[in-house]
Design a protein around this motif. Sequence first.
Motif, mmCIF file in Angstrom:
data_model
loop_
_atom_site.group_PDB
_atom_site.id
_atom_site.type_symbol
_atom_site.label_atom_id
_atom_site.label_comp_id
_atom_site.label_asym_id
_atom_site.label_seq_id
_atom_site.Cartn_x
_atom_site.Cartn_y
_atom_site.Cartn_z
ATOM 1 N N ALA A 149 -19.765 70.564 44.076
ATOM 2 C CA ALA A 149 -20.882 69.632 44.182
ATOM 3 C C ALA A 149 -22.150 70.349 44.615
ATOM 4 N N GLU A 150 -23.277 69.820 44.152
ATOM 5 C CA GLU A 150 -24.569 70.254 44.685
ATOM 6 C C GLU A 150 -24.845 69.388 45.909
ATOM 7 N N VAL A 151 -25.067 70.027 47.050
ATOM 8 C CA VAL A 151 -25.253 69.292 48.294
ATOM 9 C C VAL A 151 -26.672 69.502 48.810
ATOM 10 N N HIS A 152 -27.356 68.402 49.090
ATOM 11 C CA HIS A 152 -28.706 68.502 49.645
ATOM 12 C C HIS A 152 -28.647 69.200 50.990
ATOM 13 N N THR A 153 -29.503 70.191 51.153
ATOM 14 C CA THR A 153 -29.478 71.027 52.350
ATOM 15 C C THR A 153 -30.756 70.843 53.149
ATOM 16 N N SER A 154 -30.624 70.542 54.430
ATOM 17 C CA SER A 154 -31.774 70.366 55.309
ATOM 18 C C SER A 154 -32.591 71.648 55.396
ATOM 19 N N PRO A 155 -33.924 71.542 55.497
ATOM 20 C CA PRO A 155 -34.762 72.736 55.677
ATOM 21 C C PRO A 155 -34.379 73.537 56.921
ATOM 22 N N ALA A 156 -33.661 72.901 57.848
ATOM 23 C CA ALA A 156 -33.257 73.602 59.065
ATOM 24 C C ALA A 156 -32.314 74.765 58.777
ATOM 25 N N TRP A 157 -31.669 74.751 57.581
ATOM 26 C CA TRP A 157 -30.761 75.837 57.215
ATOM 27 C C TRP A 157 -31.500 77.033 56.626
ATOM 28 N N VAL A 158 -32.750 76.856 56.234
ATOM 29 C CA VAL A 158 -33.521 77.950 55.646
ATOM 30 C C VAL A 158 -33.634 79.090 56.652
ATOM 31 N N GLY A 159 -33.374 80.303 56.166
ATOM 32 C CA GLY A 159 -33.424 81.469 57.037
ATOM 33 C C GLY A 159 -32.084 81.858 57.614
ATOM 34 N N GLY A 170 -17.542 74.361 56.913
ATOM 35 C CA GLY A 170 -16.194 74.358 56.349
ATOM 36 C C GLY A 170 -16.126 74.360 54.838
ATOM 37 N N VAL A 171 -17.241 74.697 54.165
ATOM 38 C CA VAL A 171 -17.252 74.735 52.699
ATOM 39 C C VAL A 171 -17.235 76.180 52.226
ATOM 40 N N ARG A 172 -17.088 76.355 50.913
ATOM 41 C CA ARG A 172 -17.240 77.661 50.297
ATOM 42 C C ARG A 172 -18.382 77.561 49.298
ATOM 43 N N VAL A 173 -19.424 78.329 49.505
ATOM 44 C CA VAL A 173 -20.572 78.285 48.595
ATOM 45 C C VAL A 173 -20.206 79.004 47.299
ATOM 46 N N ALA A 174 -20.227 78.264 46.196
ATOM 47 C CA ALA A 174 -19.870 78.833 44.892
ATOM 48 C C ALA A 174 -21.035 79.607 44.296
ATOM 49 N N PHE A 175 -22.221 78.998 44.319
ATOM 50 C CA PHE A 175 -23.411 79.684 43.818
ATOM 51 C C PHE A 175 -24.656 78.954 44.290
ATOM 52 N N LEU A 176 -25.788 79.620 44.158
ATOM 53 C CA LEU A 176 -27.085 79.037 44.461
ATOM 54 C C LEU A 176 -27.912 78.989 43.190
ATOM 55 N N THR A 177 -28.798 78.013 43.091
ATOM 56 C CA THR A 177 -29.818 78.037 42.054
ATOM 57 C C THR A 177 -31.134 78.323 42.749
ATOM 58 N N ARG A 178 -31.736 79.455 42.406
ATOM 59 C CA ARG A 178 -32.972 79.898 43.061
ATOM 60 C C ARG A 178 -34.024 80.184 41.999
ATOM 61 N N GLU A 181 -32.750 80.151 38.501
ATOM 62 C CA GLU A 181 -31.705 81.087 38.123
ATOM 63 C C GLU A 181 -30.494 80.926 39.034
ATOM 64 N N ALA A 182 -29.294 80.958 38.457
ATOM 65 C CA ALA A 182 -28.073 80.883 39.254
ATOM 66 C C ALA A 182 -27.753 82.262 39.810
ATOM 67 N N ILE A 183 -27.409 82.322 41.083
ATOM 68 C CA ILE A 183 -27.034 83.589 41.696
ATOM 69 C C ILE A 183 -25.739 83.409 42.477
ATOM 70 N N LEU A 184 -24.933 84.471 42.499
ATOM 71 C CA LEU A 184 -23.703 84.471 43.285
ATOM 72 C C LEU A 184 -24.015 85.111 44.627
ATOM 73 N N PRO A 185 -24.032 84.337 45.701
ATOM 74 C CA PRO A 185 -24.427 84.890 46.995
ATOM 75 C C PRO A 185 -23.295 85.679 47.654
ATOM 76 N N LEU A 191 -30.474 81.860 53.002
ATOM 77 C CA LEU A 191 -31.002 80.691 52.291
ATOM 78 C C LEU A 191 -32.528 80.684 52.326
ATOM 79 N N GLN A 192 -33.123 80.389 51.176
ATOM 80 C CA GLN A 192 -34.566 80.315 51.063
ATOM 81 C C GLN A 192 -34.995 78.893 50.740
ATOM 82 N N GLU A 193 -36.253 78.606 51.015
ATOM 83 C CA GLU A 193 -36.782 77.289 50.695
ATOM 84 C C GLU A 193 -36.681 77.038 49.201
ATOM 85 N N GLY A 194 -36.194 75.878 48.815
ATOM 86 C CA GLY A 194 -36.060 75.520 47.410
ATOM 87 C C GLY A 194 -34.715 75.850 46.802
ATOM 88 N N ASP A 195 -33.852 76.552 47.532
ATOM 89 C CA ASP A 195 -32.514 76.858 47.015
ATOM 90 C C ASP A 195 -31.709 75.575 46.812
#
Length: 222
Positions: A149-159, A170-178, A181-185, A191-195
């Motif tokens: 799932a794509e999960v909305h992330t609070s700006p507090a997680w940025v950085g 408790g999740v496993r991050v599969a990928f980011l869209t930045r 572009e999709a990236i495998l972290p 985490l950056q703003e807009g991810d």
Amino acid sequence: MHIVIMGCGRVGSALAQTLESQGHTIAVVDQDPTAFRRLGSSFGGRRVTGVGFDQDTLREAGIEEAGAFAAVSSGDNSNIIAARVAREMFGVENVAARIYDPRRAEVYQRLGIPTVATVRWTADQMLRRLLPSGAEPLWRDPSGGVQLAEVHTSPAWVGHKISTLQEETGVRVAFLTRLGEAILPTSQTVLQEGDLVHVMMRTDEVEKVEAAFATGPEEAHA
């Protein structure tokens, strides 16, 4: 696999080029022969001029050997008729039709024809960007116990690092869209703003994960 595509507009031509680049053989059907210009000179598949739900036209496109059929013309009725002919007359296993009217899409989905409701999908994606919240399921395993799932992330997680996000939610991050572009972290990716964060998680923990993502790392850890 041999794949037949009905409709050589922007979607059909892009689909044909992508599938051919992946090693599939492609036939594109369109009533307008000038539409094939969108395929470019490097396209090596068949170009078949005709009506996409006509059986002789489909045979010329190789429907009898096809493993998949996509109906992406500009007409809802033509798309659904062609999809049904491909499945019911020629036994093509993987069939999909693009439908603009979301009400029709629901009806055809219940008839067993997989549909992509363009208007509803676009509206849902726009709402997702305008009013981000919670988790948007993208895939579930057959048992329903795990989902991507794509999960909305609070700006507090940025950085913060991906490793911190995973440990505290408790999740496993599969990928980011930045930046589109999709990236495998890695665990060190920050985490950056807009991810856009796409995670694998247990279905029975969705609410807990949504709450953790909606707060900051300190609140999630607490």
